[in-house]
Design an enzyme around this catalytic site. Sequence first.
Site, PDB file in Angstrom:
ATOM      1  N   LYS A 115       0.624  -1.334   0.068  1.00  0.00           N
ATOM      2  CA  LYS A 115      -0.180   0.008  -0.217  1.00  0.00           C
ATOM      3  C   LYS A 115       0.639   1.129  -0.088  1.00  0.00           C
ATOM      4  O   LYS A 115       0.368   2.329  -0.461  1.00  0.00           O
ATOM      5  CB  LYS A 115      -0.781   0.132   1.171  1.00  0.00           C
ATOM      6  CG  LYS A 115      -2.021  -1.052   1.083  1.00  0.00           C
ATOM      7  CD  LYS A 115      -2.804  -0.930   2.240  1.00  0.00           C
ATOM      8  CE  LYS A 115      -3.587  -2.119   2.826  1.00  0.00           C
ATOM      9  NZ  LYS A 115      -4.668  -2.594   1.579  1.00  0.00           N
ATOM     10  N   GLU A 199      -3.584   6.487   8.778  1.00  0.00           N
ATOM     11  CA  GLU A 199      -4.223   7.054   8.008  1.00  0.00           C
ATOM     12  C   GLU A 199      -5.405   7.896   8.749  1.00  0.00           C
ATOM     13  O   GLU A 199      -5.819   7.239   9.815  1.00  0.00           O
ATOM     14  CB  GLU A 199      -5.244   6.374   6.869  1.00  0.00           C
ATOM     15  CG  GLU A 199      -4.431   6.103   5.553  1.00  0.00           C
ATOM     16  CD  GLU A 199      -5.110   5.108   4.767  1.00  0.00           C
ATOM     17  OE1 GLU A 199      -6.549   4.745   4.882  1.00  0.00           O
ATOM     18  OE2 GLU A 199      -4.668   4.951   3.417  1.00  0.00           O
ATOM     19  N   HIS A 234     -14.735  -5.505   7.142  1.00  0.00           N
ATOM     20  CA  HIS A 234     -13.896  -4.800   6.172  1.00  0.00           C
ATOM     21  C   HIS A 234     -13.962  -5.671   4.992  1.00  0.00           C
ATOM     22  O   HIS A 234     -12.975  -5.290   4.132  1.00  0.00           O
ATOM     23  CB  HIS A 234     -12.689  -4.369   6.433  1.00  0.00           C
ATOM     24  CG  HIS A 234     -12.661  -3.563   7.708  1.00  0.00           C
ATOM     25  ND1 HIS A 234     -13.126  -2.268   7.421  1.00  0.00           N
ATOM     26  CD2 HIS A 234     -11.981  -3.499   8.698  1.00  0.00           C
ATOM     27  CE1 HIS A 234     -12.792  -1.673   8.814  1.00  0.00           C
ATOM     28  NE2 HIS A 234     -12.098  -2.260   9.550  1.00  0.00           N
ATOM     29  N   ARG A 291      -5.647  -7.471 -10.446  1.00  0.00           N
ATOM     30  CA  ARG A 291      -6.184  -8.751 -11.000  1.00  0.00           C
ATOM     31  C   ARG A 291      -7.815  -8.520 -11.317  1.00  0.00           C
ATOM     32  O   ARG A 291      -8.194  -7.403 -11.112  1.00  0.00           O
ATOM     33  CB  ARG A 291      -6.172  -9.538  -9.670  1.00  0.00           C
ATOM     34  CG  ARG A 291      -6.949  -9.205  -8.513  1.00  0.00           C
ATOM     35  CD  ARG A 291      -6.904 -10.110  -7.442  1.00  0.00           C
ATOM     36  NE  ARG A 291      -7.117  -9.648  -6.185  1.00  0.00           N
ATOM     37  CZ  ARG A 291      -8.309  -9.112  -5.698  1.00  0.00           C
ATOM     38  NH1 ARG A 291      -9.503  -8.924  -6.300  1.00  0.00           N
ATOM     39  NH2 ARG A 291      -8.374  -8.578  -4.453  1.00  0.00           N
TER      40      ARG A 291
END
Length: 490
Positions: A115, A199, A234, A291
């Site tokens: 990430k 974040e 999530h 993908r």
Amino acid sequence: MHKILVANRGEIALRIMRSAREMGIKTVAVYSDADRNALHVRYADEAVHIGKSPSNQSYLSVDKIIDACRQSGAGAIHPGYGFLSENAVFARQVKAAGLILIGPSPEAMEIMGNKLSAKAAAMKYQIPMVPGTEEAITDIAEAKQRAVEVGFPILIKAAAGGGGKGMRIVETAADFEEQMHTAVSEATSAFGDGSVFIERYIASPKHIEIQVLGDNHGNIVHLFERDCSVQRRHQKVIEEAPSATLTPAIRAKMGKCAVDVARSVNYTGAGTVEFIMDEALNFYFLEMNTRLQVEHPVTELITGIDLVKEQIKIARGETISFKQDDLVIDGHAIELRVYAEDPANNFLPDIGTLQTYITPKGPGVRVDDGFEQGMEIPIYYDPMIAKLIVFGKDRNEAIERMVRSIDEYQITGITTTLGFGKFVMQHDVFTSGKFDTHFVQEYFTPAVLQKANEDEALIAALIMQQLLNGQQEVALITQESNWVKNRKDQ
Ligand code: ADP
């Protein structure tokens, strides 16, 4: 490319083989012990046994899959999603063996597989980012200072994280150090990489992602968005396209950002750029999945484009045959992931045999599955039984069609997410389009399913009474009792 080996199982293996067959390409299935009688094995032109049931001894074994290509003479591999689909080491070995991987370059996979490096690449194009740290945290005191600047609550995320794992919400500065230590040790044990970053925690977000396609000639287009905000742990469970909230202007802006993110790594093939969107419709880049996604069918239904065929054509070196301006959104599509899970028990996987398995049919219904009545759901893999995808001329019709299809779907022997899906479709917050990623947490309790069951029991009792009273309105009763039976079977 005359023969493709599909390095996957279940619904996605079948779905890929179907497109290959339409293109006149032969298919090779691989299978583990548990999948000896699986539908993807029967559907393929050839099948190669690659080992024991646990995936690390079969579907995750790079050597066995490359060997299966040699044995069968397949010149290309489609990895589907999950398993080896985002594994850069695998991608390099496929290339080294002189085979074609239907997917992006190993370099693009590597950058987007983390990430932090993904964000660093995207920053070249001024893509909006959630405020936080841009690098892996090495100094906890410094990170805490940054967290205070960003404002609590914040989210600690694992750079190598995926599948909704490796995230921790920190509510106050006092909890920061402790949560950091836990996050690092969790990331180390789950992903073999303890790098974490922070974040800002977006309070009421929507998960919006953009489908992109890039070819080997520098062309990149986007195929609009999918709203994947209905999640548990999530993880996505219901997806739709287009989103009920995006305006054409924001859609165009997000689409351009997604294309830029893909361009930052010279992306080729099908990929998905994920964003998080706040209530004011500000959006921020989260990550890119390199993908085909589970939820790709909703995009296929609103654009009329077969994404697997596009992947294959791109891997053959062809130029994408359409331009951005040729693409239009037509209608509305919704997907429900039908999992062998018990929504009343925190969505824990439920194993067993599909004693009854009858899929819905009729206009606008697509079921991508890999099971038949009488089959067992293996414990070794993802507990998804099927994807129920519906298409309507507008969102309203798609919702009505989803409810009708859920009612027609008959599954016994295993608890599934079908009843949960119907609850969502009939909830005002979902129908209004004003839902966020907390929808399940806020509105769903096992009691709501129980209430639905009680309502059905009441209807059944009323029908019984009518029968006993001899007031047969035959057609009506047959229809209602069928409905009750269908619902009870779930
Ligand atoms: P993963 O790779 O594990 O899927 P993502 O970064 O894609 O992780 O996030 C998964 C989900 O977690 C998102 O769809 C969203 O629901 C939630 N999430 C991620 N980042 C944030 C954030 N900054 N604020 C609030 N929720 C977030």
